[in-house]
Design an enzyme around this catalytic site. Structure first.
Site, PDB file in Angstrom:
ATOM      1  N   TYR A  97      42.594  40.362  48.612  1.00 27.19           N
ATOM      2  CA  TYR A  97      42.458  41.613  49.171  1.00 27.19           C
ATOM      3  C   TYR A  97      41.261  42.019  49.839  1.00 27.19           C
ATOM      4  O   TYR A  97      40.322  41.025  49.883  1.00 27.19           O
ATOM      5  CB  TYR A  97      42.585  42.458  47.852  1.00 27.19           C
ATOM      6  CG  TYR A  97      41.388  42.616  47.129  1.00 27.19           C
ATOM      7  CD1 TYR A  97      40.314  43.657  47.076  1.00 27.19           C
ATOM      8  CD2 TYR A  97      40.952  41.482  45.862  1.00 27.19           C
ATOM      9  CE1 TYR A  97      39.250  43.820  46.376  1.00 27.19           C
ATOM     10  CE2 TYR A  97      39.936  41.733  45.333  1.00 27.19           C
ATOM     11  CZ  TYR A  97      38.981  42.648  45.527  1.00 27.19           C
ATOM     12  OH  TYR A  97      37.961  42.830  44.570  1.00 27.19           O
ATOM     13  N   ARG A 116      37.330  38.153  57.077  1.00 24.57           N
ATOM     14  CA  ARG A 116      37.088  37.565  55.579  1.00 24.57           C
ATOM     15  C   ARG A 116      38.602  37.496  54.924  1.00 24.57           C
ATOM     16  O   ARG A 116      38.669  36.556  54.102  1.00 24.57           O
ATOM     17  CB  ARG A 116      36.184  38.307  54.719  1.00 24.57           C
ATOM     18  CG  ARG A 116      36.060  37.673  53.236  1.00 24.57           C
ATOM     19  CD  ARG A 116      34.670  38.356  52.559  1.00 24.57           C
ATOM     20  NE  ARG A 116      35.000  39.861  52.290  1.00 24.57           N
ATOM     21  CZ  ARG A 116      34.383  40.656  51.488  1.00 24.57           C
ATOM     22  NH1 ARG A 116      32.981  40.263  51.351  1.00 24.57           N
ATOM     23  NH2 ARG A 116      34.714  42.038  51.483  1.00 24.57           N
ATOM     24  N   ARG A 164      59.960  34.327  39.194  1.00 22.29           N
ATOM     25  CA  ARG A 164      59.110  33.715  38.652  1.00 22.29           C
ATOM     26  C   ARG A 164      59.043  32.118  38.719  1.00 22.29           C
ATOM     27  O   ARG A 164      59.861  31.576  38.357  1.00 22.29           O
ATOM     28  CB  ARG A 164      58.719  34.306  37.421  1.00 22.29           C
ATOM     29  CG  ARG A 164      57.392  33.647  36.669  1.00 22.29           C
ATOM     30  CD  ARG A 164      57.385  34.161  35.083  1.00 22.29           C
ATOM     31  NE  ARG A 164      56.263  33.470  34.424  1.00 22.29           N
ATOM     32  CZ  ARG A 164      54.834  33.774  34.603  1.00 22.29           C
ATOM     33  NH1 ARG A 164      54.307  34.958  35.389  1.00 22.29           N
ATOM     34  NH2 ARG A 164      54.122  33.248  33.924  1.00 22.29           N
ATOM     35  N   HIS A 166      55.954  28.723  39.716  1.00 13.34           N
ATOM     36  CA  HIS A 166      54.623  28.411  39.682  1.00 13.34           C
ATOM     37  C   HIS A 166      54.521  27.980  41.240  1.00 13.34           C
ATOM     38  O   HIS A 166      53.319  27.823  41.911  1.00 13.34           O
ATOM     39  CB  HIS A 166      54.012  27.165  38.871  1.00 13.34           C
ATOM     40  CG  HIS A 166      53.633  27.834  37.562  1.00 13.34           C
ATOM     41  ND1 HIS A 166      54.606  28.087  36.560  1.00 13.34           N
ATOM     42  CD2 HIS A 166      52.376  28.246  36.945  1.00 13.34           C
ATOM     43  CE1 HIS A 166      53.584  28.733  35.427  1.00 13.34           C
ATOM     44  NE2 HIS A 166      52.643  28.592  35.889  1.00 13.34           N
ATOM     45  N   LYS A 208      38.137  35.931  47.829  1.00 17.52           N
ATOM     46  CA  LYS A 208      38.357  37.430  47.421  1.00 17.52           C
ATOM     47  C   LYS A 208      39.768  37.532  47.095  1.00 17.52           C
ATOM     48  O   LYS A 208      40.726  38.231  47.579  1.00 17.52           O
ATOM     49  CB  LYS A 208      38.184  38.567  48.524  1.00 17.52           C
ATOM     50  CG  LYS A 208      37.782  39.919  47.839  1.00 17.52           C
ATOM     51  CD  LYS A 208      37.076  40.983  48.778  1.00 17.52           C
ATOM     52  CE  LYS A 208      36.882  42.305  48.413  1.00 17.52           C
ATOM     53  NZ  LYS A 208      36.007  42.240  47.456  1.00 17.52           N
ATOM     54  N   GLU A 255      25.885  36.373  41.090  1.00 21.70           N
ATOM     55  CA  GLU A 255      26.214  37.910  41.841  1.00 21.70           C
ATOM     56  C   GLU A 255      26.548  38.931  40.758  1.00 21.70           C
ATOM     57  O   GLU A 255      26.210  38.783  39.401  1.00 21.70           O
ATOM     58  CB  GLU A 255      27.330  37.878  42.771  1.00 21.70           C
ATOM     59  CG  GLU A 255      28.726  37.018  42.166  1.00 21.70           C
ATOM     60  CD  GLU A 255      29.619  37.188  43.006  1.00 21.70           C
ATOM     61  OE1 GLU A 255      29.728  37.304  44.283  1.00 21.70           O
ATOM     62  OE2 GLU A 255      30.858  36.285  42.760  1.00 21.70           O
ATOM     63  N   LEU A 280      30.711  35.666  46.502  1.00 16.32           N
ATOM     64  CA  LEU A 280      31.508  36.139  47.370  1.00 16.32           C
ATOM     65  C   LEU A 280      30.645  36.589  48.710  1.00 16.32           C
ATOM     66  O   LEU A 280      29.440  37.088  48.526  1.00 16.32           O
ATOM     67  CB  LEU A 280      32.020  37.582  47.016  1.00 16.32           C
ATOM     68  CG  LEU A 280      33.222  38.188  48.210  1.00 16.32           C
ATOM     69  CD1 LEU A 280      34.259  37.382  48.150  1.00 16.32           C
ATOM     70  CD2 LEU A 280      33.309  39.729  47.897  1.00 16.32           C
TER      71      LEU A 280
END
Length: 360
Positions: A97, A116, A164, A166, A208, A255, A280
């Protein structure tokens, strides 16, 4: 209708690409319009309309005949089957995101955030169904459709839609979401407090990702302590911070829960953690570095310790929504406050840049 003056729209969510990528579903023309107040879901619709932040959802018109057929065959409720369409975000937080803000309906640093966003998606093998320029144009168009000139702009992509599992098909294309909500720009000049916590996250902090459980828990600890942020550090031999990670340091500040952290060190340098997999690559961080170079402030992109953090001339915390906040207390102990002119100059430069980029 995002321009409505009567509907209390707090959040606008547009599923701009296929949310229902299940086999056999094709686009068809909508044959009729349904008034939700006159359906069996009327009570749910009423609750939604009275919610503090109701959400508008717009998605492609789809023929769900095959979904209905499958639901009957498997003796499943149709709503249960539709849960698959939320994508892999719900079951695995399988996505990435970005978030920024607007002023005067102009999105700040949008291209940097999109760059990014694409890097993050590439690192986790998520396929984005559009080009960067198309995404930028789409986001700007959506921002212009909302009354409020100051908005938070949040966009994410999940891996795709499937039951669902993996694993995922190699040709799976992601689901792209955009969320806009009113948000005033934070006061860059405010002073904040923080707590220290050991950084026990995984080793892919440069992505991110939607996997924000550590950020949630650290942020909640900060909130319970009555402070703005949790500043994180790693120690040698623990939390994966051995060898090159800490560079032989007793500790390494990385961070914050949802921000980057920087110091004005004893030499008067703007010191910030290097761009590796433990932090990040913050957009605000990059703009602060540019500000330093424009103002003649030396920049030092090397790790620093908790001891150096606590003894720094100044401590700064930055994020896209708050690009240069002065931290004056950590774990109840006063910090910084020794180079106010440097902080003031950086904050003014960043504020001027934001205002110049978002003027009408």
């Amino acid at each position: 209708n995002t321009k409505s003056k009567t509907t209390p729209i707090g959040v606008v969510l547009l599923f701009v690409f296929e949310m229902f990528n299940m086999q056999g579903i094709e686009e068809v023309a909508m044959t009729r319009e349904v008034d939700p107040k006159h359906t069996t879901r009327a009570s749910a619709y009423d609750l939604w309309m009275k919610a503090p932040n109701p959400m508008v959802t717009i998605f492609k018109t789809l023929d769900v005949t095959n979904l209905v057929r499958v639901s009957k065959k498997r003796n499943l409720k149709f709503n249960m089957l539709l849960n698959w369409c939320i994508g892999k975000a719900a079951g695995y937080a399988d996505g990435v995101y970005e978030a920024t803000f607007t002023r005067n309906h102009k999105v700040f640093a949008l291209e940097e955030h999109i760059d990014r966003f694409y890097r993050s998606a590439s690192m986790v093998d998520i396929k984005i169904p559009m080009e960067k320029a198309e995404m930028a144009a789409l986001i700007r168009d959506l921002v212009g459709r909302v009354d409020t000139p100051e908005q938070q702009v949040y966009f994410q992509i999940t891996r795709g839609t499937q039951p669902r599992n993996h694993t995922y098909p190699e040709d799976m294309v992601g689901n792209f979401w955009v969320v806009l909500k009113p948000m005033a720009i934070k006061n860059i000049g405010m002073e904040v407090k923080a707590i220290l916590r050991e950084d026990i996250r995984f080793h892919q902090c440069h992505i991110k990702t939607l996997n924000l459980l550590p950020a949630v828990m650290y942020s909640q600890e900060a909130a319970r302590a009555g402070v703005y942020e949790a500043i994180l550090y790693r120690t040698p031999g623990q939390s994966g911070c051995g060898g090159n990670f800490c560079g032989g340091m007793p500790t390494r500040v990385t961070e914050c829960a949802h921000s980057n952290v920087h110091i004005i060190n004893e030499k008067g340098e703007f010191q910030t953690a290097p761009l590796d997999n433990l932090i990040l690559p913050g957009i605000a961080r990059a703009h602060l570095i540019t500000a330093c170079r424009e103002l003649g402030i030396p920049v030092n992109e090397t790790p620093f310790t908790v001891e150096e953090l606590m003894g720094a001339k100044e401590v700064l915390i930055s994020s896209s929504s708050a690009p240069g906040l002065r931290c004056v207390e950590i774990d109840g102990k006063p910090v910084g406050r020794q180079a106010p002119e440097v902080v003031a100059a950086l904050q003014k430069w960043v504020k001027d840049e934001i205002f110049a980029a978002t003027e009408l």
